[in-house]
Motif scaffolding. Structure first.
Motif, PDB file in Angstrom:
ATOM      1  N   ILE A   2       1.464  10.953  15.398  1.00  0.00           N
ATOM      2  CA  ILE A   2       0.448  10.089  15.997  1.00  0.00           C
ATOM      3  C   ILE A   2       1.160   9.006  16.804  1.00  0.00           C
ATOM      4  O   ILE A   2       2.353   8.775  16.621  1.00  0.00           O
ATOM      5  N   LEU A   8       2.796   2.567  10.962  1.00  0.00           N
ATOM      6  CA  LEU A   8       1.735   3.330  11.606  1.00  0.00           C
ATOM      7  C   LEU A   8       0.400   2.633  11.436  1.00  0.00           C
ATOM      8  O   LEU A   8       0.104   2.082  10.369  1.00  0.00           O
ATOM      9  N   GLY A  13      -9.938   2.689   3.953  1.00  0.00           N
ATOM     10  CA  GLY A  13      -8.761   2.555   4.810  1.00  0.00           C
ATOM     11  C   GLY A  13      -8.819   3.594   5.916  1.00  0.00           C
ATOM     12  O   GLY A  13      -7.924   4.413   6.055  1.00  0.00           O
ATOM     13  N   LYS A  43       0.812  -1.224   0.000  1.00  0.00           N
ATOM     14  CA  LYS A  43       0.000   0.000   0.000  1.00  0.00           C
ATOM     15  C   LYS A  43       0.843   1.270   0.000  1.00  0.00           C
ATOM     16  O   LYS A  43       1.966   1.299   0.506  1.00  0.00           O
ATOM     17  N   ARG A  44       0.267   2.314  -0.570  1.00  0.00           N
ATOM     18  CA  ARG A  44       0.912   3.626  -0.575  1.00  0.00           C
ATOM     19  C   ARG A  44       0.268   4.471   0.504  1.00  0.00           C
ATOM     20  O   ARG A  44      -0.838   4.936   0.355  1.00  0.00           O
ATOM     21  N   GLY A  45       0.951   4.672   1.638  1.00  0.00           N
ATOM     22  CA  GLY A  45       0.347   5.444   2.717  1.00  0.00           C
ATOM     23  C   GLY A  45       0.795   6.887   2.719  1.00  0.00           C
ATOM     24  O   GLY A  45       0.042   7.783   3.054  1.00  0.00           O
ATOM     25  N   CYS A  46       2.083   7.114   2.354  1.00  0.00           N
ATOM     26  CA  CYS A  46       2.584   8.488   2.417  1.00  0.00           C
ATOM     27  C   CYS A  46       3.570   8.790   1.285  1.00  0.00           C
ATOM     28  O   CYS A  46       3.823   9.942   0.980  1.00  0.00           O
ATOM     29  N   TYR A  57      -8.967  -1.079  -2.215  1.00  0.00           N
ATOM     30  CA  TYR A  57      -9.209   0.310  -1.866  1.00  0.00           C
ATOM     31  C   TYR A  57      -9.248   1.093  -3.174  1.00  0.00           C
ATOM     32  O   TYR A  57      -8.846   0.581  -4.231  1.00  0.00           O
ATOM     33  N   TYR A  74       3.803  12.867   8.333  1.00  0.00           N
ATOM     34  CA  TYR A  74       3.812  11.989   9.496  1.00  0.00           C
ATOM     35  C   TYR A  74       5.048  12.168  10.368  1.00  0.00           C
ATOM     36  O   TYR A  74       5.057  11.786  11.527  1.00  0.00           O
ATOM     37  N   ALA A 116      -5.957  -9.569   5.274  1.00  0.00           N
ATOM     38  CA  ALA A 116      -4.681 -10.171   5.675  1.00  0.00           C
ATOM     39  C   ALA A 116      -3.865 -10.578   4.453  1.00  0.00           C
ATOM     40  O   ALA A 116      -2.634 -10.571   4.482  1.00  0.00           O
ATOM     41  N   CYS A 132       5.436   6.007   7.014  1.00  0.00           N
ATOM     42  CA  CYS A 132       4.303   5.309   7.610  1.00  0.00           C
ATOM     43  C   CYS A 132       4.439   3.792   7.609  1.00  0.00           C
ATOM     44  O   CYS A 132       3.724   3.120   8.332  1.00  0.00           O
ATOM     45  N   MET A 179      -4.956   5.997   7.276  1.00  0.00           N
ATOM     46  CA  MET A 179      -3.852   5.416   6.502  1.00  0.00           C
ATOM     47  C   MET A 179      -4.145   5.479   5.004  1.00  0.00           C
ATOM     48  O   MET A 179      -3.228   5.538   4.191  1.00  0.00           O
ATOM     49  N   LEU A 192      -5.471  -1.224   5.994  1.00  0.00           N
ATOM     50  CA  LEU A 192      -4.486  -0.625   5.094  1.00  0.00           C
ATOM     51  C   LEU A 192      -3.068  -0.833   5.600  1.00  0.00           C
ATOM     52  O   LEU A 192      -2.142  -1.038   4.824  1.00  0.00           O
ATOM     53  N   CYS A 193      -2.859  -0.817   6.902  1.00  0.00           N
ATOM     54  CA  CYS A 193      -1.510  -1.001   7.450  1.00  0.00           C
ATOM     55  C   CYS A 193      -1.143  -2.484   7.492  1.00  0.00           C
ATOM     56  O   CYS A 193       0.031  -2.829   7.674  1.00  0.00           O
ATOM     57  N   THR A 194      -2.151  -3.343   7.331  1.00  0.00           N
ATOM     58  CA  THR A 194      -1.977  -4.776   7.613  1.00  0.00           C
ATOM     59  C   THR A 194      -0.880  -5.457   6.801  1.00  0.00           C
ATOM     60  O   THR A 194      -0.033  -6.154   7.375  1.00  0.00           O
ATOM     61  N   PRO A 195      -0.836  -5.312   5.472  1.00  0.00           N
ATOM     62  CA  PRO A 195       0.227  -6.000   4.735  1.00  0.00           C
ATOM     63  C   PRO A 195       1.633  -5.635   5.236  1.00  0.00           C
ATOM     64  O   PRO A 195       2.449  -6.516   5.500  1.00  0.00           O
ATOM     65  N   ARG A 223      -0.228  12.393   0.590  1.00  0.00           N
ATOM     66  CA  ARG A 223      -0.279  12.589   2.038  1.00  0.00           C
ATOM     67  C   ARG A 223      -0.222  14.072   2.408  1.00  0.00           C
ATOM     68  O   ARG A 223      -0.872  14.510   3.356  1.00  0.00           O
ATOM     69  N   ALA A 279       3.443   1.620   5.410  1.00  0.00           N
ATOM     70  CA  ALA A 279       2.411   0.854   4.706  1.00  0.00           C
ATOM     71  C   ALA A 279       2.983   0.137   3.482  1.00  0.00           C
ATOM     72  O   ALA A 279       2.444  -0.878   3.047  1.00  0.00           O
TER      73      ALA A 279
END
Lengths: 158, 768
Positions: free
Chosen positions: B694, A137, B244, A41-44, B29, B689, B23, A49, B194, A105-108, B277, A51
Motif C-alpha cells: 500500500i 503505515l 481501526g 497497537k498491534r498492526g501486523c 479497539y 504488508y 491522540a 506496519c 490497520m 490505530l496508526c496514530t500512537p 495480519r 503501529a
C-alpha cells in the motif's frame, strides 16, 4: 529462573515495572497484555506496519520485534507517557487540530515517530518528515494531514 | 432547499470529537478490551484451495492443558449464511466452520478457545484433518466452462447473472461512426485496515449473546447472527468498539462472530477472537476482481450513443455480496454520462480464492476504470480533447440516465472543469516527455442506496435536564468522521454549541436500527439526525412558548438559548426549559425520527422497462493526475493529484479533505501497486504488508488537493450528499490516462506495475 521465564524490570514512561515474563514474549506483548498499556497497537506483529512503534532511549523501535527481556535497562516511552499533567504534547495537539487522525490505530506509532524526529532534528524538511514516518503505515489519511500536522509543530517552534 | 446560508457549526473545520482520546492512545479497539475470565480464540484454516474434508480429529487438542473448547462444523447447526441472503434468498452458502468441503486457502475448519493465545495456537497444531485434494479453478473465465471443477457441487460455478437492456443498442451500433471494443481487467484489492477483524462473545445467564465487535453495521450483524445461530434477533446485543478502519470489510458479518459465539457457548466463558495480519489477508474478503468487455458506439462529434458490456465478476469461493454487487455494477455501466442505449450481460462466478465483499466504491472503481480508460481511447482516436469529450457527454441536474437514475443535483461539469484547471491541463497535456496528465470522472450514489432494500436509519435526540443533547443513532463511525458530522448536524439544528451535544456509543440495546451502505451515512443518518433534532427542538420551543405565553413560531434557538425571533431578545436558556420539563413536569424531551428514502428501484418504483433509480441523489467527482514515468524501470511517480468532488454541502470540510486524501491513497494503490496474487494452486503469495504494497508517506504525491463543489442537494441534510467513497473511484483511470499521455502506452489491466509499463513500452517500440 527457569529456561522459559523470569522476572525483569522494565522502565516504561519513567516508571519501573517488575514483572514475570516469558523469554519469547515481545515488548509489545508485555506492554499490552501484562502492563495494560494498550495505547501501543498491534498492526501486523511482524515489523512491517509501524503501529507498535515505541521510543527506546529516544529511538523509534518496533516493539513487536524486540523481546521484552532485551528491553531491560532501556528507557521506554509509549504514547501513554507523552502527555504531561493531562496536557497534550504539541504533536498530539497538532494532530487533533489539523485533522491528522481518522481511525486512530496508526496514530500512537505515528506520533512517536514524529517525536523522535523532532527531538533529534527540530527543523526537518517535508521530505525528512516523510522519510521519518515512512515506516508507519496509514490506510485512512493518505498521510497529507499527518505531514501538515508535523510541519505545523516545526513552524511553531521554528 | 437551502440557499447559500452561513451556519454556526455546519460547514466548519471541526476537529473530530474522538481525536483527543485517539491522540492519547486511549481509544479502545476490540483487542484492547478484556473481560473477567476471558479466553482467547484461534482458528484453523485449510491449506488446500479445494478439498473434501474426510475426517477431523480434535482429541489431542482437547487434552492440551489450558484448552477450554474445541469446535468443528459438526458442533454447529447446518445454517449457512451470506450477507446477500437478506435480499436474494437461497444464496446463503457459507458455514462458519466448513465440514464437507474447503473452498479456498483460508477457509475455517476448526477453532479453539484457551487460557492464552499461545496455548490456543498450539492446540490448532494438534488437530488432525484428512483431506481429499480436488482440482482447483482460479481463473473466472475457466470457472465458467462446463468442464471446470464445481466449487459448490452445483451444475455450474455461475451463481448470478444480470441482463440489463435499455434503449436500442443494436441500432446505436448500426448508426455509429466509430465502434470501440476494449477488454479491461482489474484485480483483488485488500482493505488492509490497520485494525484486523476481532470480536468478543459472551453469553449471559439470561441466554442472551453480547458481541463486542469491530463492526461497520451493528444492527445488520444482529440479524445475520440471528440467522446463523438460530436464535431470536432480540437475544443478541451488538456493541460496536472503536473501529481501526473498515472500508467495507467489516460491513458484512464474517465467520469470526459466529465462531467466537460458539466457542463462548461451549466454554461457558467469554471468548476474544482477533485475526492476525496473515489471516486478515487470507480470509477477510476483498474488492471483487472483474473482467470487462466494453463496446461503445460513438458519433464523429464525440457523442456516445450506445454501450454494450460483458462483465465477469470473480466472486471468490463464497457469495457474501457478489450477486447483488453484480447488479449494482451493471446499473453503473448504464448510468455514466448521457448514453441512451446500454446493454449489459454479467456473470458472477465462483473461484477457489478469497471471496469478495464490500470495499469503498462498491463495484464503481472497477467500472470507472473500464469506462474512463476507454473515454481517453475514444478521445485519442477522434482527436478530441478528453476533457471536452467528457463535458460533451456529461449529465446535468435534472437529467435521467438510461438506467432510470435521476440526478436532482449534479456538479459533474464543474468538477471536470475545476480538476482540469487545477492540474494545468492546457499547459501540461500532450507533451509526451515522460510526464503526462490524465483525468477521469465518476458518478456514485449520493444518498441511501437500494442494494436490496432501501437504506434507513433511526435516531433519537434527547435533551436532558441540564440542557445537554444526547444522540442515539444507528450510524457507524469507522474512522471516516460520521460521528463528528452527525454531532455537527444535531448541534446546528438545535442551535447548541457542539460541546453540548454528545453521541452515545453504538449499542443495539440502546440505539435504533439502521441499514445503509458506506458513504450514504451523511444523507441517511445525517437526514435522520436532523429530523430527530428538529423534533426535540420543537418540543423545547413549545414548552418555552407555554411557559412565557408566547407563540412557538416566534421562537428559535441559538448558542444554547431560546430567543424571540422578532426582537432578538433571549427568552431563557434551553437548560431552563429542559429542567422545567424534567423536574417539574416529569416529561423527558425526546426527539425521534428515521430516514427512509421512499420508493426506489427495489422498493417498488420500477419503470416498465425495468429501469429505476437506486438512490435519491448521486455524487460526482473528477480527478486529475500528473505522473512521471521512468522508461528504464517502468516506475510511475505521481507528482500531483487533484480531486474535485460534488459533495452537495460540506458538513465538515476538514473531514472531507481527509477522506479524499485517504481515498486517493487507496485509489493510487489500486492503480499501481496493490493486487492479491494467487498461484494456480490457489495459494496467496503476498499475504503481508511487505509484499502487498500500500502507499506509504514517501509514495504519495507531494501536491494533493481537494476541491469541494457544493451543489446543495434538495434532499440532503443542509444539502449534503455522500462523500467518502467517490475519491477512490476514478483514481486508477486518471493514472492510466496520465501514463498514456506521458509515454504513449495504454494499460488496461490493474495494477499498473512497472513490469506492465516496461512490457508495453517495449511492445510499442517494436511496433514502431
Amino acid at each position: 529462573m527457569n529456561n522459559h521465564s523470569g522476572i525483569i524490570d522494565l522502565n516504561v514512561n519513567g516508571k519501573i515495572y517488575t514483572i514475570k515474563v516469558k523469554n519469547n514474549w515481545s515488548l509489545l506483548d508485555v506492554l499490552r497484555d501484562e502492563l495494560g498499556l494498550t495505547g501501543t497497537k498491534r498492526g501486523c506483529d511482524e515489523g512491517e506496519c509501524g503501529a507498535c512503534t515505541v521510543l527506546i532511549n529516544g529511538k523509534p523501535t518496533l516493539s513487536c520485534l524486540i523481546l521484552a527481556v532485551a528491553a531491560q535497562g532501556q528507557e521506554i516511552l509509549t504514547i501513554e507517557g507523552l502527555s504531561e499533567n493531562g496536557e497534550l504534547h504539541p504533536i498530539q495537539q497538532s494532530f487533533v487540530d489539523l485533522g491528522a487522525i481518522q481511525c486512530g490505530l496508526c496514530t500512537p506509532g505515528m506520533i512517536l515517530s514524529a517525536k523522535a524526529l523532532l527531538d533529534s532534528n527540530p527543523h526537518p524538511t517535508e521530505e525528512e518528515v516523510r522519510a521519518a514516518i515512512n515506516g508507519n503505515l496509514c490506510r485512512c489519511t493518505g498521510y497529507a494531514k499527518i505531514v501538515e500536522a508535523i510541519m505545523a509543530v516545526v513552524g511553531k517552534t521554528g | 432547499m437551502s440557499t447559500k446560508k452561513t451556519y454556526t457549526v455546519v460547514g466548519k473545520r471541526v476537529p473530530r470529537i474522538d481525536a483527543k482520546e485517539k491522540a492519547r492512545g486511549e481509544a479502545k479497539y476490540v483487542d484492547d478490551l478484556t473481560l473477567p475470565g476471558m479466553l482467547y480464540g484461534a482458528t484453523l484454516r485449510t491449506p488446500y484451495a479445494h478439498a473434501r474434508i474426510l475426517s477431523i480429529d480434535t482429541s489431542k487438542a482437547e487434552e492440551l492443558p489450558g484448552v477450554k473448547a474445541v469446535i468443528t462444523g459438526k458442533d454447529l447447526p447446518d445454517r449457512k449464511f451470506s450477507f446477500i441472503q437478506a435480499f436474494y434468498p437461497g444464496r446463503e452458502d457459507k458455514l462458519p466452520l466448513e465440514k464437507e468441503k474447503a473452498r479456498y486457502i483460508g477457509d475455517e475448519i476448526a477453532a479453539v478457545a484457551a487460557v492464552n493465545l499461545e496455548t490456543a495456537k498450539r492446540a490448532l497444531e494438534l488437530i488432525d484433518i484428512k483431506y481429499e485434494v480436488l482440482p482447483t479453478v482460479i481463473d473466472p473465465e475457466e470457472a465458467m466452462e462446463a468442464s471446470s471443477p464445481k466449487i459448490h457441487d452445483k451444475e455450474r460455478n455461475v451463481v448470478e447473472e444480470v441482463h440489463d437492456n435499455f434503449g436500442d443498442v443494436d441500432k446505436s451500433f448500426k448508426e455509429a461512426d466509430y465502434i470501440f471494443e476494449d477488454r479491461f481487467r482489474v484485480s483483488h484489492q485488500a482493505h488492509c485496515c490497520m485494525e484486523t477483524h476481532g470480536c468478543i462473545a459472551q453469553w449471559g445467564d439470561d441466554g442472551r449473546l453480547t458481541i463486542w465487535s469491530s463492526t461497520q453495521m451493528a444492527s445488520h450483524y444482529q440479524w445475520e447472527l440471528s440467522e446463523v445461530l438460530g436464535i431470536p434477533y432480540g437475544d443478541i446485543r451488538v456493541i460496536r468498539t472503536t473501529l481501526g478502519g473498515s472500508f467495507g470489510s467489516k460491513q458484512a458479518m464474517h465467520t469470526i462472530e459466529p465462531i467466537a459465539a460458539y466457542l463462548a457457548k461451549k466454554a461457558c466463558r467469554p471468548v476474544k477472537l482477533v485475526y492476525n495480519r496473515e489471516e486478515e489477508f487470507l480470509s477477510t474478503r476483498t474488492r471483487h476482481p472483474a473482467i470487462f468487455g466494453l463496446k461503445t458506439a460513438v458519433k464523429k462529434d464525440g457523442t456516445i450513443t450506445g454501450r454494450e458490456v460483458k462483465i465477469i465478476l470473480d466472486n471468490g469461493a463464497y457469495n457474501d455480496m457478489g450477486p447483488g454487487l453484480l447488479h449494482d455494477m451493471s446499473r453503473l455501466f448504464c448510468s455514466y454520462y448521457k448514453v441512451p442505449n446500454v446493454r449489459v450481460n454479467g456473470y458472477c462466478v465462483y473461484t477457489n480464492k478469497g471471496y469478495g465483499s464490500a470495499f469503498r466504491g462498491f463495484s464503481n472503481p472497477q467500472t470507472a476504470f473500464a469506462i474512463e480508460s476507454q473515454m481517453d481511447i475514444i478521445a485519442k482516436k477522434l482527436n478530441i480533447d478528453p476533457v471536452e469529450l467528457r463535458l460533451k457527454n456529461a449529465v446535468h441536474t435534472g437529467d435521467v440516465a438510461a438506467s432510470g437514475w435521476v440526478f436532482p443535483s449534479c456538479g459533474l461539469s464543474e468538477c471536470i472543469e475545476k480538476a482540469a484547471a487545477a492540474i494545468g491541463w492546457k499547459e501540461k497535456r500532450g507533451k509526451a516527455n515522460k510526464r503526462g496528465v490524465g483525468l477521469a470522472t465518476c458518478t456514485h450514489w449520493g444518498g441511501g442506496l437500494t442494494f436490496g432494500q432501501s437504506d434507513f436509519c433511526g435516531t433519537i435526540v434527547e435533551i436532558n435536564s441540564g440542557g445537554l443533547a444526547y444522540i442515539r443513532s444507528g450510524e457507524v463511525e469507522m474512522g471516516q468522521g460520521s460521528d463528528t458530522e452527525i454531532t455537527q448536524i444535531v448541534a446546528e439544528t438545535l442551535g447548541f454549541d457542539i460541546k453540548d451535544v454528545k453521541l452515545m456509543p453504538l449499542d443495539t440495546d440502546l440505539c435504533p436500527s439502521f441499514d445503509y451502505v458506506g458513504s450514504p451515512v451523511t444523507y441517511v443518518a445525517g437526514g435522520a439526525a436532523k429530523s430527530a433534532a428538529s423534533d426535540a427542538k420543537r418540543q423545547i420551543l413549545e414548552l418555552a412558548a407555554e411557559m412565557k405565553a408566547l407563540n412557538t413560531s416566534d421562537l428559535d434557538t441559538m448558542n444554547g438559548y431560546i430567543y424571540d425571533i422578532k426582537s432578538g431578545e433571549k427568552v431563557m436558556p434551553v437548560s431552563e426549559a429542559a429542567h422545567f420539563s424534567y423536574e417539574i413536569r416529569g416529561v423527558p424531551i425526546i426527539g425521534k425520527s428515521s430516514f427512509h428514502q421512499g420508493p426506489t428501484m427495489f422498493s417498488g418504483h420500477v419503470n416498465p422497462d425495468g429501469s429505476g433509480t437506486y438512490s435519491p441523489t448521486y455524487s460526482f467527482a473528477a480527478q486529475a493526475a500528473e505522473v512521471e514515468v521512468d522508461p528504464t524501470t517502468g516506475l510511475v511517480k505521481v507528482l500531483e493529484f487533484i480531486t474535485a468532488q460534488d459533495v452537495g454541502k460540506a458538513i465538515n470540510p476538514m473531514g472531507i479533505e481527509g477522506q479524499a486524501d485517504g481515498g486517493v491513497a487507496q485509489g493510487l494503490g489500486y492503480a499501481l501497486t496493490e493486487g492479491l496474487e494467487y498461484n494456480s494452486d490457489g495459494k496467496l503469495l503476498n499475504a503481508d504488508y511487505g509484499h502487498y504494497r500500500i502507499f506509504r508517506a514517501q509514495d504519495m504525491p507531494r501536491k494533493l488537493t481537494t476541491i469541494l463543489v457544493e451543489t446543495e442537494d434538495p434532499g440532503g441534510p443542509f444539502g449534503a450528499k455522500a462523500v467518502g467513497e467517490t475519491s477512490m473511484v476514478p483514481t486508477a483511470a486518471a493514472i492510466a490516462n496520465a501514463i498514456e499521455d506521458a509515454v504513449g502506452v495504454r494499460i488496461k489491466e490493474l495494477p499498473i506495475t512497472p513490469f506492465k509499463v516496461l512490457e508495453a513500452l517495449i511492445k510499442n517500440k517494436k511496433e514502431k
